[in-house]
Design an enzyme around this catalytic site. Structure first.
Site, PDB file in Angstrom:
ATOM      1  N   HIS A 219       0.934  -1.088  -0.016  1.00 24.97           N
ATOM      2  CA  HIS A 219       0.150   0.069  -0.065  1.00 24.97           C
ATOM      3  C   HIS A 219       0.688   1.210   0.165  1.00 24.97           C
ATOM      4  O   HIS A 219       0.776   2.014  -0.854  1.00 24.97           O
ATOM      5  CB  HIS A 219      -1.173   0.041   1.054  1.00 24.97           C
ATOM      6  CG  HIS A 219      -1.787   1.183   0.950  1.00 24.97           C
ATOM      7  ND1 HIS A 219      -2.672   1.557   0.039  1.00 24.97           N
ATOM      8  CD2 HIS A 219      -1.570   2.563   1.664  1.00 24.97           C
ATOM      9  CE1 HIS A 219      -3.240   2.827   0.215  1.00 24.97           C
ATOM     10  NE2 HIS A 219      -2.575   3.464   1.237  1.00 24.97           N
ATOM     11  N   ARG A 438     -11.101  -9.461 -12.014  1.00 26.80           N
ATOM     12  CA  ARG A 438      -9.806  -8.827 -12.679  1.00 26.80           C
ATOM     13  C   ARG A 438      -8.816 -10.254 -12.979  1.00 26.80           C
ATOM     14  O   ARG A 438      -9.256 -11.299 -12.620  1.00 26.80           O
ATOM     15  CB  ARG A 438      -9.090  -8.034 -11.744  1.00 26.80           C
ATOM     16  CG  ARG A 438      -8.549  -8.398 -10.437  1.00 26.80           C
ATOM     17  CD  ARG A 438      -8.043  -7.385  -9.354  1.00 26.80           C
ATOM     18  NE  ARG A 438      -6.690  -6.974  -9.888  1.00 26.80           N
ATOM     19  CZ  ARG A 438      -5.759  -6.540  -9.306  1.00 26.80           C
ATOM     20  NH1 ARG A 438      -6.142  -6.223  -7.952  1.00 26.80           N
ATOM     21  NH2 ARG A 438      -4.575  -6.278  -9.755  1.00 26.80           N
TER      22      ARG A 438
END
Ligand code: HEM
Ligand SMILES: [Cu+2]
Length: 571
Positions: A219, A438
């Site tokens: 992140h 995805r």
């Protein structure tokens, strides 16, 4: 600031090498978007397997291009702002590690030995050259920080004991401090889990622990991409708009808050992970929302700076001043404005969809769907890529001593890219909500009409709209290539030198809060310790499956390592 000899070569190649790779990266993106609409229907295209291409696309665009650029930009900023030389030996060592590492990893990916996607989750196992290559790239990217930038900053501080550290320098140092901190857990999983498995020194690993360590890195990685863009927005955009930065201390405060809140939030990528308890996920969710604070400070500061500039240009009224910004200006450096403003508009979409992703409950609906792909093409594929592309063109012109060529192309590029990705984002959000996964070559599964079991005709329309968006973005990229290649081969008209359009600030007075960095670093480390100690412990002990064998990437397939070992045992 003049730049000559080896240093000039190094800086130029740190910009040109990733750009050349990015051409491949973008073409692979085009392939993906066409495959996902069922327009190209096959497992491979021109000899590249879909998932191999996806790995190359993610690694080249999100890791190689961004890291090379961050180092080149960092070098240029430190050189220009501190007016102190960079050590050629350090820069060569960094260059060799980064280029060598990239070539190693590229070999593994291009030969189907590392088709493990850009997050390289265990128990998928790549060839060892992929891990070693990535490690060399990252080590190389840290050398300038430790051996050039920190010593230069300390020397500058001794000479200017009472001056404020330039804002761009502060931003750059924060960014690479963050980078160093997050590379540590990544190095732990690469060196102690992935490499041993890849080299056959271990037979089983704990994938949950690896993912927790990866997202400690993963992140904050997005802030490593974003902070160079923010540095440009704070220090350069206001000047290009014709005015000043609204508040220098606000910008510093936001940068420091990013340092504080960008690491202890990685569990928001692991909401669906079985082995981690929900209390800690919620804690990471809360901290994720704290990132709203520096984001809103940034939004306010940037908008106020734009307004200041627009009013200097004669802008009036409550809203009509927006009309007085240089959206399409060929004068001097002003073309760069187009890259920042279109990046910012795309980023609005990224912010809104990001709030959905970060929400513990809403995330469960969008997790691993096309929604996520739409989201990050407006963030890393949006503001980050556009500002990096703009700055690459700008710096190449500086370092070659030429003017930017084919300016109308350079100006059209970011707007086309923005238009393309707004369409792409909306379309992929919708197919994501419809359930389209995805990381999936859906042209040969869900969108294949002959597949009665899986076929989802209702995804077809928006998948095609997504493909249209992708094509428009690629056209924008081609316009950029025209201008960049023209600039690269233009005849020099002046001595190569780095100069940035750095803005003054309306509000300058420093507040003590943003001057002393030590409390910020201490608080960052403390918050990381609080937020990660227990989740790491849990990952080591509570995983649903704590030990699993690896699956080796061979010719783009994942083959159980244990089967391979048994095969080699046969007489
Ligand atoms: C016109 C340009 C581009 C197009 C058409 C495009 C298209 C796509 C598509 C369709 C996917 C999803 C494939 C799937 O999940 O099956 C994807 C994945 C991805 N893209 Fe792009 N992209 C482009 C540019 C970029 C840029 C500039 C970046 C970053 C700087 C980027 C970063 C990524 C990443 C990180 C992934 C995820 C890879 C993975 O799941 O392992 N893309 N792209
Ligand atoms: Cu995240």
């Amino acid at each position: 600031m003049q730049v000559k000899g080896a240093l000039r070569f190094i800086l130029l190649s740190q910009l040109i090498i990733p750009f050349i790779l990015l051409i491949l990266g973008v073409l692979l993106g085009l392939y993906q978007v066409l495959a996902r609409a069922g327009i190209i229907r096959s497992a491979d295209f021109l000899g590249i397997n879909y998932y191999q291409g996806l790995t190359l696309h993610g690694v080249i665009n999100a890791i190689v291009f961004t890291t090379f650029f961050a180092v080149a930009f960092g070098n240029a900023i430190m050189l220009h702002q501190l007016k102190r030389p960079l050590k050629v030996g350090v820069q060569w060592a960094s260059w060799l590690l980064m280029v060598g590492g990239t070539l190693m990893a590229a070999w593994a990916m291009l030969t189907g030995r590392a088709t493990v996607l850009y997050t390289f989750y265990l128990p998928m196992v790549a060839h060892w050259t992929f891990y070693v290559g990535a490690t060399l790239l990252l080590i190389g990217s840290l050398l300038p920080y430790f051996l050039d930038w920190i010593p230069n900053t300390l020397a500058w501080r001794r000479e200017n004991p009472n001056a404020k550290l330039p804002l761009a320098v502060l931003g750059n140092l924060i960014n690479f401090t963050l980078w160093f901190l997050i590379i540590i857990p990544l190095a732990v999983t690469v060196l102690f889990q992935m490499l041993p498995l890849s080299l056959g020194l271990a037979s089983e690993v704990n994938p949950l622990l690896s993912r927790t360590l990866f997202w400690f890195f993963g992140h904050a990685l997005v802030y490593f991409w974003l902070l160079p863009s923010y540095i440009m927005l704070y220090t350069m955009l206001p000047k290009l708009a014709g005015g000043k930065l609204y508040s220098d201390p606000a910008a510093r405060f936001a940068l420091l808050l990013f340092l504080l809140f960008s690491i202890p939030v990685g569990l928001h990528h692991q909401y669906t992970e079985g082995g981690l308890s929900s209390g800690w996920k919620l804690w990471h969710a809360f901290l994720t929302f704290m990132v709203a604070l520096p984001s809103f400070i940034t939004a306010f500061t940037v908008a106020a700076s734009l307004e200041h500039g627009a009013r200097q240009n004669g802008g009036q009224g409550l809203f009509s001043w927006w009309g007085k910004l240089p959206y399409w200006s060929r004068e001097g450096d002003k073309w760069l404005f187009a890259y920042f403003i279109s990046g910012l508009i795309l980023f609005l979409f990224g912010g809104i969809t990001g709030i959905v992703n970060a929400s513990y409950n809403l995330n469960l609906i969008v997790h691993n769907t096309a929604w996520i792909v739409g989201h990050f093409h407006t963030t890393v594929g949006g503001l980050v890529t556009l500002s990096f592309l703009g700055m690459t063109l700008y710096l190449i012109a500086c370092l070659r001593g030429v003017d930017v060529k084919a300016k109308p192309f350079a100006l059209a590029a970011p707007y086309l890219w923005m238009l393309g990705f707004v369409i792409f984002e909306v379309a992929l959000s919708i197919t994501g909500l419809q359930g389209a996964p995805r990381r999936s070559n859906i042209g040969i599964s869900y969108l294949d009409p002959s597949n009665e079991l899986l076929y989802r005709g209702d995804w077809l329309f928006w998948s095609h709209v997504g493909a249209l968006g992708g094509v428009i973005a690629v056209v924008g990229f081609l316009a950029y290539v025209v201008s960049l290649v023209g600039t690269l081969f233009a005849k020099p008209v002046r001595a190569p030198a780095i100069d940035f359009p750095i803005a003054d600030a309306v509000h300058e007075t420093p507040t003590p809060l943003v001057v002393n960095l030590r409390p910020w670093v201490t608080a960052t480390l403390a918050l990381i310790a609080i937020s990660y100690t227990y989740p790491v412990y849990e990952s080591m002990t509570r995983g649903i499956i704590t030990k699993v064998p690896g699956y080796q990437s061979i010719e783009n397939n994942l083959v159980p390592q244990q089967t391979l070992q048994e095969q080699t045992k046969l007489p």
